[in-house]
Design a protein around this motif. Structure first.
Motif, mmCIF file in Angstrom:
data_model
loop_
_atom_site.group_PDB
_atom_site.id
_atom_site.type_symbol
_atom_site.label_atom_id
_atom_site.label_comp_id
_atom_site.label_asym_id
_atom_site.label_seq_id
_atom_site.Cartn_x
_atom_site.Cartn_y
_atom_site.Cartn_z
ATOM 1 N N GLU A 47 71.744 17.893 90.949
ATOM 2 C CA GLU A 47 71.362 17.577 89.572
ATOM 3 C C GLU A 47 72.178 18.419 88.592
ATOM 4 O O GLU A 47 72.041 19.639 88.536
ATOM 5 C CB GLU A 47 69.867 17.830 89.383
ATOM 6 C CG GLU A 47 69.358 17.611 87.982
ATOM 7 C CD GLU A 47 69.644 16.225 87.454
ATOM 8 O OE1 GLU A 47 70.371 16.138 86.435
ATOM 9 O OE2 GLU A 47 69.146 15.241 88.036
ATOM 10 N N GLU A 48 73.026 17.784 87.796
ATOM 11 C CA GLU A 48 73.931 18.513 86.906
ATOM 12 C C GLU A 48 73.210 19.227 85.767
ATOM 13 O O GLU A 48 73.763 20.159 85.168
ATOM 14 C CB GLU A 48 74.982 17.567 86.328
ATOM 15 C CG GLU A 48 74.438 16.435 85.487
ATOM 16 C CD GLU A 48 75.526 15.505 84.971
ATOM 17 O OE1 GLU A 48 75.281 14.804 83.977
ATOM 18 O OE2 GLU A 48 76.613 15.486 85.583
ATOM 19 N N ARG A 49 71.976 18.822 85.464
ATOM 20 C CA ARG A 49 71.221 19.485 84.390
ATOM 21 C C ARG A 49 70.421 20.685 84.883
ATOM 22 O O ARG A 49 69.704 21.323 84.104
ATOM 23 C CB ARG A 49 70.283 18.486 83.715
ATOM 24 C CG ARG A 49 71.014 17.443 82.865
ATOM 25 C CD ARG A 49 70.084 16.331 82.457
ATOM 26 N NE ARG A 49 68.918 16.840 81.756
ATOM 27 C CZ ARG A 49 67.774 16.170 81.608
ATOM 28 N NH1 ARG A 49 67.652 14.956 82.146
ATOM 29 N NH2 ARG A 49 66.772 16.686 80.939
ATOM 30 N N ILE A 50 70.544 21.005 86.162
ATOM 31 C CA ILE A 50 69.829 22.156 86.708
ATOM 32 C C ILE A 50 70.823 23.210 87.163
ATOM 33 O O ILE A 50 71.714 22.943 87.970
ATOM 34 C CB ILE A 50 68.927 21.748 87.897
ATOM 35 C CG1 ILE A 50 67.836 20.781 87.429
ATOM 36 C CG2 ILE A 50 68.297 22.979 88.537
ATOM 37 C CD1 ILE A 50 66.904 20.325 88.538
ATOM 38 N N GLU A 51 70.655 24.404 86.623
ATOM 39 C CA GLU A 51 71.438 25.563 87.046
ATOM 40 C C GLU A 51 70.566 26.419 87.958
ATOM 41 O O GLU A 51 69.430 26.763 87.594
ATOM 42 C CB GLU A 51 71.877 26.377 85.837
ATOM 43 C CG GLU A 51 72.642 27.645 86.198
ATOM 44 C CD GLU A 51 72.923 28.527 84.992
ATOM 45 O OE1 GLU A 51 73.568 29.579 85.180
ATOM 46 O OE2 GLU A 51 72.478 28.173 83.869
ATOM 47 N N ILE A 52 71.058 26.746 89.119
ATOM 48 C CA ILE A 52 70.305 27.574 90.061
ATOM 49 C C ILE A 52 70.756 29.024 89.907
ATOM 50 O O ILE A 52 71.950 29.331 90.047
ATOM 51 C CB ILE A 52 70.511 27.086 91.509
ATOM 52 C CG1 ILE A 52 69.991 25.647 91.647
ATOM 53 C CG2 ILE A 52 69.786 28.001 92.489
ATOM 54 C CD1 ILE A 52 70.313 24.996 92.966
ATOM 55 N N VAL A 53 69.808 29.892 89.590
ATOM 56 C CA VAL A 53 70.117 31.312 89.404
ATOM 57 C C VAL A 53 69.354 32.118 90.449
ATOM 58 O O VAL A 53 68.223 31.780 90.804
ATOM 59 C CB VAL A 53 69.755 31.785 87.989
ATOM 60 C CG1 VAL A 53 70.679 31.146 86.964
ATOM 61 C CG2 VAL A 53 68.302 31.483 87.648
ATOM 62 N N THR A 54 69.994 33.173 90.927
ATOM 63 C CA THR A 54 69.424 33.964 92.014
ATOM 64 C C THR A 54 69.074 35.364 91.537
ATOM 65 O O THR A 54 69.890 36.044 90.907
ATOM 66 C CB THR A 54 70.425 34.070 93.182
ATOM 67 O OG1 THR A 54 70.752 32.752 93.642
ATOM 68 C CG2 THR A 54 69.831 34.867 94.333
ATOM 69 N N ALA A 55 67.854 35.786 91.837
ATOM 70 C CA ALA A 55 67.426 37.145 91.509
ATOM 71 C C ALA A 55 66.163 37.475 92.294
ATOM 72 O O ALA A 55 65.272 36.632 92.427
ATOM 73 C CB ALA A 55 67.171 37.297 90.011
ATOM 74 N N ALA A 56 66.092 38.692 92.794
ATOM 75 C CA ALA A 56 64.870 39.161 93.435
ATOM 76 C C ALA A 56 63.902 39.627 92.362
ATOM 77 O O ALA A 56 64.319 40.140 91.312
ATOM 78 C CB ALA A 56 65.190 40.304 94.395
ATOM 79 N N TYR A 57 62.627 39.471 92.602
ATOM 80 C CA TYR A 57 61.640 39.898 91.621
ATOM 81 C C TYR A 57 61.645 41.413 91.450
ATOM 82 O O TYR A 57 61.166 41.931 90.435
ATOM 83 C CB TYR A 57 60.246 39.407 92.025
ATOM 84 C CG TYR A 57 60.070 37.914 91.863
ATOM 85 C CD1 TYR A 57 59.812 37.367 90.617
ATOM 86 C CD2 TYR A 57 60.180 37.045 92.949
ATOM 87 C CE1 TYR A 57 59.655 35.994 90.440
ATOM 88 C CE2 TYR A 57 60.026 35.678 92.788
ATOM 89 C CZ TYR A 57 59.763 35.156 91.535
ATOM 90 O OH TYR A 57 59.619 33.791 91.374
ATOM 91 N N ALA A 61 67.232 44.008 86.444
ATOM 92 C CA ALA A 61 68.484 43.682 85.749
ATOM 93 C C ALA A 61 68.907 42.247 86.034
ATOM 94 O O ALA A 61 69.312 41.504 85.126
ATOM 95 C CB ALA A 61 69.582 44.657 86.169
ATOM 96 N N ALA A 62 68.802 41.830 87.298
ATOM 97 C CA ALA A 62 69.193 40.466 87.667
ATOM 98 C C ALA A 62 68.247 39.438 87.060
ATOM 99 O O ALA A 62 68.680 38.373 86.589
ATOM 100 C CB ALA A 62 69.236 40.323 89.182
ATOM 101 N N LEU A 63 66.955 39.745 87.052
ATOM 102 C CA LEU A 63 65.983 38.833 86.444
ATOM 103 C C LEU A 63 66.257 38.677 84.952
ATOM 104 O O LEU A 63 66.231 37.559 84.414
ATOM 105 C CB LEU A 63 64.560 39.360 86.643
ATOM 106 C CG LEU A 63 63.810 38.997 87.928
ATOM 107 C CD1 LEU A 63 62.426 39.625 87.897
ATOM 108 C CD2 LEU A 63 63.708 37.495 88.120
ATOM 109 N N THR A 64 66.519 39.790 84.280
ATOM 110 C CA THR A 64 66.787 39.746 82.847
ATOM 111 C C THR A 64 68.049 38.936 82.556
ATOM 112 O O THR A 64 68.090 38.123 81.625
ATOM 113 C CB THR A 64 66.920 41.170 82.291
ATOM 114 O OG1 THR A 64 65.728 41.918 82.579
ATOM 115 C CG2 THR A 64 67.128 41.145 80.781
#
Length: 299
Positions: A47-57, A61-64
């Motif tokens: 799905e081109e309208r969905i960006e998948i981002v990765t971060a541990a809870y 810093a990664a979540l932000t």
């Protein structure tokens, strides 16, 4: 202007339904996934309208960073304290740090705000986290929808299909709130796109009593379904506590005794919705309890 929405818990049952609803609107989605998981890519990678981002809870810093430029964070995570309280606290902290103006917590339940202490574990976790949300400098919206109607056709032991009985506790006339997962997902998507959404949005696809459920089953099947008193809500609470003590594990989100506690909250009237606003987002044909039961009988 197109909204950018970050969704946590998108690979779960309700989360996938929320994604489908959001994609029917002018919105860009970011799906948050844990490091090492490929589920989000499998489900949404096309799905081109969905960006998948990765971060541990645990990685603030990664979540932000994942939330940078987002208009609203929607949580659909599911679990116990480590998820409903701890993981969502991390989400909320990152939401504030990233300057995201709005946050939708993972409630999607009956009204947990007035339940008695020690009467419903899962509701009390939501109430605990709600205090954090209320104290945060963010505009929050909780979706309260009663019990998922879908459960009446499955795991919820209120209708005894083979015995032609409908169970009730305390009163057969206590009003019970039900909403299907699809309808709850629709409201969540619309609330996410609503900059003026209030702190709580209450909806109910059906507001019915056990007596009305018995009449509906009788009408749909042509066979009398009788009401069966199963004790008081207080008796059911005591039974749930005894079952909890006897259980070998308490790390399941929905063991049998937790289902009993949900009915305690509903049949006691403590979790009843009193400000249902089904018309907030316009006319809609809600899926009713009768619709769900009819579909179950047609299988």
């Amino acid at each position: 202007m197109t909204s950018t929405i970050l969704l946590a818990g998108a690979t779960g049952d309700l989360g996938q339904r929320i994604v489908r609803e959001l994609l029917t609107h002018d919105a860009q989605l970011r799906v948050l996934t844990r490091p090492g998981s490929q589920t989000a890519t499998t489900l949404f990678g096309h799905e081109e309208r969905i960006e998948i981002v990765t971060a541990a809870y645990t990685d603030h810093a990664a979540l932000t960073q994942a939330m940078t430029g987002v208009d609203v964070v929607v949580s659909a995570v599911n679990g116990l304290r480590s998820v409903i309280v701890d993981a969502q606290r991390a989400l909320l902290k990152a939401t504030v740090a990233a300057g995201v103006p709005r946050f939708i917590p993972s409630d999607y339940s009956a009204d947990y705000r007035r339940i008695a202490p020690d009467s419903n574990r899962n509701f009390e976790l939501r109430r605990e986290f709600a205090a954090d949300v209320d104290a945060a400098p963010v505009q929050a919206t909780s979706i309260l929808n009663g019990m998922f109607t879908d459960l009446l056709a499955g795991d919820a032991p209120m209708i005894l299909w083979d015995r032609k009985r409908v169970l009730f506790w305390s009163s057969a006339d206590q009003i019970l709130d039900f909403t299907t997962k699809d309808d709850a997902a629709r409201v969540t998507a619309l609330a996410a796109l609503d900059d003026n959404a209030p702190r709580v949005v209450e909806v109910a696809g059906s507001q019915v009593s056990a007596r009305e459920v018995a009449r509906t089953m009788t009408r749909l099947t042509g066979t009398p379904f009788k009401l069966q008193w199963a004790g008081t809500a207080g008796t059911l609470l005591a039974m749930s506590k005894a079952m909890k003590l006897a259980s070998r594990s308490s790390d399941e989100p929905f063991p049998a005794w937790q289902g009993m506690q949900y009915f305690v909250s509903m049949f006691s009237g403590q979790a009843q919705l009193h400000h249902v606003d089904n018309d907030r987002y316009g006319a809609h044909e809600w899926t009713t309890v009768e619709d769900v039961l009819k579909a179950r009988l047609a299988r």
